[in-house]
Write a protein that holds these residues in place. Structure first.
Motif, PDB file in Angstrom:
ATOM      1  N   VAL A   8       0.834  -1.201   0.000  1.00 13.33           N
ATOM      2  CA  VAL A   8       0.000   0.000   0.000  1.00 13.33           C
ATOM      3  C   VAL A   8       0.871   1.255   0.000  1.00 13.33           C
ATOM      4  O   VAL A   8       1.789   1.397   0.825  1.00 13.33           O
ATOM      5  N   SER A   9       0.564   2.155  -0.911  1.00 16.25           N
ATOM      6  CA  SER A   9       1.242   3.453  -0.963  1.00 16.25           C
ATOM      7  C   SER A   9       0.215   4.571  -0.952  1.00 16.25           C
ATOM      8  O   SER A   9      -0.899   4.418  -1.470  1.00 16.25           O
ATOM      9  N   LYS A  10       0.611   5.685  -0.343  1.00 18.35           N
ATOM     10  CA  LYS A  10      -0.256   6.867  -0.304  1.00 18.35           C
ATOM     11  C   LYS A  10       0.624   8.100  -0.219  1.00 18.35           C
ATOM     12  O   LYS A  10       1.568   8.161   0.576  1.00 18.35           O
ATOM     13  N   ALA A  11       0.323   9.091  -1.056  1.00 14.08           N
ATOM     14  CA  ALA A  11       1.072  10.341  -1.046  1.00 14.08           C
ATOM     15  C   ALA A  11       0.102  11.509  -1.132  1.00 14.08           C
ATOM     16  O   ALA A  11      -0.978  11.407  -1.723  1.00 14.08           O
ATOM     17  N   TYR A  12       0.495  12.605  -0.505  1.00 16.66           N
ATOM     18  CA  TYR A  12      -0.214  13.871  -0.641  1.00 16.66           C
ATOM     19  C   TYR A  12       0.737  14.830  -1.347  1.00 16.66           C
ATOM     20  O   TYR A  12       1.678  15.340  -0.737  1.00 16.66           O
ATOM     21  N   GLY A  13       0.523  14.995  -2.648  1.00 17.01           N
ATOM     22  CA  GLY A  13       1.482  15.762  -3.427  1.00 17.01           C
ATOM     23  C   GLY A  13       2.817  15.029  -3.463  1.00 17.01           C
ATOM     24  O   GLY A  13       2.876  13.851  -3.797  1.00 17.01           O
ATOM     25  N   ASP A  14       3.868  15.712  -3.071  1.00 16.74           N
ATOM     26  CA  ASP A  14       5.199  15.109  -3.054  1.00 16.74           C
ATOM     27  C   ASP A  14       5.504  14.386  -1.747  1.00 16.74           C
ATOM     28  O   ASP A  14       6.557  13.753  -1.616  1.00 16.74           O
ATOM     29  N   HIS A  15       4.596  14.483  -0.781  1.00 16.43           N
ATOM     30  CA  HIS A  15       4.848  13.885   0.531  1.00 16.43           C
ATOM     31  C   HIS A  15       4.299  12.462   0.581  1.00 16.43           C
ATOM     32  O   HIS A  15       3.093  12.239   0.541  1.00 16.43           O
ATOM     33  N   VAL A  16       5.180  11.491   0.647  1.00 16.58           N
ATOM     34  CA  VAL A  16       4.793  10.083   0.716  1.00 16.58           C
ATOM     35  C   VAL A  16       4.548   9.720   2.177  1.00 16.58           C
ATOM     36  O   VAL A  16       5.464   9.803   3.008  1.00 16.58           O
ATOM     37  N   VAL A  17       3.321   9.291   2.498  1.00 15.64           N
ATOM     38  CA  VAL A  17       3.002   8.922   3.879  1.00 15.64           C
ATOM     39  C   VAL A  17       3.012   7.416   4.092  1.00 15.64           C
ATOM     40  O   VAL A  17       3.263   6.946   5.205  1.00 15.64           O
ATOM     41  N   LEU A  18       2.731   6.635   3.053  1.00 23.33           N
ATOM     42  CA  LEU A  18       2.870   5.181   3.106  1.00 23.33           C
ATOM     43  C   LEU A  18       3.642   4.748   1.869  1.00 23.33           C
ATOM     44  O   LEU A  18       3.289   5.112   0.753  1.00 23.33           O
ATOM     45  N   ASP A  19       4.671   3.944   2.091  1.00 23.40           N
ATOM     46  CA  ASP A  19       5.581   3.607   1.005  1.00 23.40           C
ATOM     47  C   ASP A  19       5.637   2.097   0.806  1.00 23.40           C
ATOM     48  O   ASP A  19       6.410   1.394   1.459  1.00 23.40           O
ATOM     49  N   ASN A  20       4.754   1.583  -0.082  1.00 24.19           N
ATOM     50  CA  ASN A  20       4.733   0.159  -0.408  1.00 24.19           C
ATOM     51  C   ASN A  20       4.633  -0.697   0.862  1.00 24.19           C
ATOM     52  O   ASN A  20       5.356  -1.669   1.052  1.00 24.19           O
ATOM     53  N   LEU A  21       3.704  -0.338   1.707  1.00 24.76           N
ATOM     54  CA  LEU A  21       3.576  -0.924   3.041  1.00 24.76           C
ATOM     55  C   LEU A  21       2.841  -2.260   3.014  1.00 24.76           C
ATOM     56  O   LEU A  21       1.775  -2.381   2.416  1.00 24.76           O
ATOM     57  N   SER A  22       3.402  -3.256   3.713  1.00 20.60           N
ATOM     58  CA  SER A  22       2.744  -4.549   3.883  1.00 20.60           C
ATOM     59  C   SER A  22       2.864  -4.987   5.342  1.00 20.60           C
ATOM     60  O   SER A  22       3.961  -4.955   5.913  1.00 20.60           O
ATOM     61  N   PHE A  23       1.743  -5.361   5.943  1.00 19.13           N
ATOM     62  CA  PHE A  23       1.750  -5.950   7.286  1.00 19.13           C
ATOM     63  C   PHE A  23       0.388  -6.572   7.546  1.00 19.13           C
ATOM     64  O   PHE A  23      -0.581  -6.311   6.835  1.00 19.13           O
ATOM     65  N   VAL A  25      -2.448  -7.979  10.790  1.00 21.45           N
ATOM     66  CA  VAL A  25      -2.878  -8.061  12.183  1.00 21.45           C
ATOM     67  C   VAL A  25      -3.835  -9.241  12.263  1.00 21.45           C
ATOM     68  O   VAL A  25      -4.826  -9.293  11.528  1.00 21.45           O
ATOM     69  N   GLY A  26      -3.542 -10.198  13.125  1.00 18.37           N
ATOM     70  CA  GLY A  26      -4.361 -11.392  13.226  1.00 18.37           C
ATOM     71  C   GLY A  26      -5.650 -11.154  13.995  1.00 18.37           C
ATOM     72  O   GLY A  26      -5.797 -10.165  14.721  1.00 18.37           O
ATOM     73  N   THR A  27      -6.598 -12.050  13.855  1.00 17.09           N
ATOM     74  CA  THR A  27      -7.862 -11.977  14.572  1.00 17.09           C
ATOM     75  C   THR A  27      -7.617 -11.938  16.075  1.00 17.09           C
ATOM     76  O   THR A  27      -6.841 -12.731  16.613  1.00 17.09           O
ATOM     77  N   SER A  28      -8.252 -10.974  16.746  1.00 16.13           N
ATOM     78  CA  SER A  28      -8.159 -10.767  18.199  1.00 16.13           C
ATOM     79  C   SER A  28      -6.785 -10.281  18.653  1.00 16.13           C
ATOM     80  O   SER A  28      -6.523 -10.194  19.860  1.00 16.13           O
ATOM     81  N   GLU A  29      -5.916  -9.938  17.725  1.00 16.28           N
ATOM     82  CA  GLU A  29      -4.591  -9.440  18.091  1.00 16.28           C
ATOM     83  C   GLU A  29      -4.671  -7.962  18.442  1.00 16.28           C
ATOM     84  O   GLU A  29      -5.494  -7.219  17.918  1.00 16.28           O
ATOM     85  N   ARG A  30      -3.804  -7.527  19.354  1.00 19.87           N
ATOM     86  CA  ARG A  30      -3.689  -6.118  19.728  1.00 19.87           C
ATOM     87  C   ARG A  30      -2.331  -5.610  19.255  1.00 19.87           C
ATOM     88  O   ARG A  30      -1.283  -6.082  19.721  1.00 19.87           O
ATOM     89  N   VAL A  31      -2.349  -4.653  18.350  1.00 17.33           N
ATOM     90  CA  VAL A  31      -1.114  -4.148  17.742  1.00 17.33           C
ATOM     91  C   VAL A  31      -1.066  -2.631  17.892  1.00 17.33           C
ATOM     92  O   VAL A  31      -2.059  -1.936  17.637  1.00 17.33           O
ATOM     93  N   THR A  32       0.084  -2.133  18.317  1.00 16.36           N
ATOM     94  CA  THR A  32       0.278  -0.695  18.485  1.00 16.36           C
ATOM     95  C   THR A  32       1.272  -0.177  17.461  1.00 16.36           C
ATOM     96  O   THR A  32       2.319  -0.796  17.228  1.00 16.36           O
ATOM     97  N   LEU A  33       0.933   0.960  16.854  1.00 10.43           N
ATOM     98  CA  LEU A  33       1.805   1.639  15.907  1.00 10.43           C
ATOM     99  C   LEU A  33       2.437   2.827  16.611  1.00 10.43           C
ATOM    100  O   LEU A  33       1.727   3.680  17.164  1.00 10.43           O
ATOM    101  N   ILE A  34       3.758   2.897  16.603  1.00  9.05           N
ATOM    102  CA  ILE A  34       4.465   4.038  17.181  1.00  9.05           C
ATOM    103  C   ILE A  34       5.361   4.634  16.115  1.00  9.05           C
ATOM    104  O   ILE A  34       5.625   4.023  15.081  1.00  9.05           O
ATOM    105  N   GLY A  35       5.832   5.834  16.391  1.00  3.85           N
ATOM    106  CA  GLY A  35       6.723   6.498  15.450  1.00  3.85           C
ATOM    107  C   GLY A  35       6.468   7.991  15.457  1.00  3.85           C
ATOM    108  O   GLY A  35       5.491   8.468  16.048  1.00  3.85           O
ATOM    109  N   PRO A  36       7.325   8.760  14.797  1.00  6.54           N
ATOM    110  CA  PRO A  36       7.175  10.218  14.793  1.00  6.54           C
ATOM    111  C   PRO A  36       5.918  10.658  14.066  1.00  6.54           C
ATOM    112  O   PRO A  36       5.349   9.925  13.247  1.00  6.54           O
ATOM    113  N   SER A  37       5.468  11.872  14.368  1.00  6.66           N
ATOM    114  CA  SER A  37       4.322  12.438  13.667  1.00  6.66           C
ATOM    115  C   SER A  37       4.615  12.508  12.180  1.00  6.66           C
ATOM    116  O   SER A  37       5.738  12.811  11.760  1.00  6.66           O
ATOM    117  N   GLY A  38       3.607  12.191  11.367  1.00  8.80           N
ATOM    118  CA  GLY A  38       3.773  12.233   9.926  1.00  8.80           C
ATOM    119  C   GLY A  38       4.345  10.968   9.319  1.00  8.80           C
ATOM    120  O   GLY A  38       4.624  10.919   8.115  1.00  8.80           O
TER     121      GLY A  38
END
Length: 256
Positions: A8-23, A25-38
């Motif tokens: 999955v990729s997503k960009a707003y103009g020249d700003h790429v927010v998702l870059d060929n992303l693959s991952f 989450v299993g059924t009933s799994e709890r997953v947390t995403l961390i990282g800098p803003s943007g």
């Protein structure tokens, strides 16, 4: 219900927010995403709520295609909505801001989505709403209006409202970021209880590292629209392998 992002990729103009992303989450799994803003974390949640669409790639919920950029490109808005709606009903989200209707009582805020989205009759919706408010410790405030509640209480109402639609996937986007520090615990406590007592799949975006460590099966570290590390919380927080993860965690700790 499971979640899958495939290239999955997503960009707003020249700003790429998702870059060929693959991952996944299993059924009933709890997953947390961390990282800098943007780094793309909230965009992931917004795609699952169909508030954003990818530029390329595929997003599936329980093996049902939510987004497929290539095959959906030719669909009209109406055709796309008819395909999205049944899958989207299984996904609930609690946002940073509470987004409650100020002119409705607490009870009405929780019951109205059930009445108008699920077509539940008023009495049944009100009863279910009271049960949900009781579960988040707010049944005594049912007749009040959002402006009469604290921020923590309003966020708990928002959680009850999302649960009223019986989602099988729950998304939480920085749900404590708008709260005063002394109110954070009452909201995280409700979410922890929900995680312990339900089988819903849960996806969190948070800067509360202690909360993430206590509630997650896995933690994914994001940077520049890509996953830097994907590990169990104790391993990631105590022994991060990547320099970018080490840098981010150090910055978070120094900000406390």
């Amino acid at each position: 219900m499971s979640i899958r992002f495939e290239n999955v990729s997503k960009a707003y103009g020249d700003h790429v927010v998702l870059d060929n992303l693959s991952f996944e989450v299993g059924t009933s799994e709890r997953v947390t995403l961390i990282g800098p803003s943007g780094s793309g974390k909230t965009t992931i949640l917004r795609m699952l709520m169909t508030l954003e669409r990818p530029d390329s790639g595929r997003v599936s919920v329980n093996d049902e295609v939510l987004w497929d950029a290539e095959s959906q490109e030719s669909l009209s808005t109406g055709q796309l909505e008819r395909r999205l709606a049944p899958i989207r009903r299984n996904v609930g989200m609690v946002f940073q801001q509470f987004n409650l209707f100020p002119n409705m009582s607490v009870l009405q805020n929780v019951a109205s989505p059930m009445r108008f989205t699920l077509k539940v009759d008023r009495d049944a919706a009100d009863k279910r709403a009271m049960d949900l408010l009781d579960s988040v410790g707010l049944s005594a405030h049912a007749s009040k209006y959002p402006g009469q509640l604290s921020g923590g209480q309003q966020q708990r109402v928002a959680i009850a409202r999302a649960l009223g639609l019986n989602p099988q996937v729950m998304l939480f986007d920085e749900v404590t970021s708008a709260l005063d520090p002394e109110l954070v615990g009452e909201v995280t406590g409700v979410i922890k209880n929900l995680a312990e007592t339900s089988s819903m799949t849960m996806l969190f975006v948070t800067h509360q590292m202690e909360f993430a460590a206590g509630i997650s099966d896995r933690v994914l570290m994001f940077d520049a629209g890509a996953i830097v590390e994907d590990k169990p919380p104790r391993e990631l927080f105590e022994n991060p392998a990547e320099a970018r993860t080490q840098q981010f965690l150090s910055a978070v700790r120094h900000a406390l």
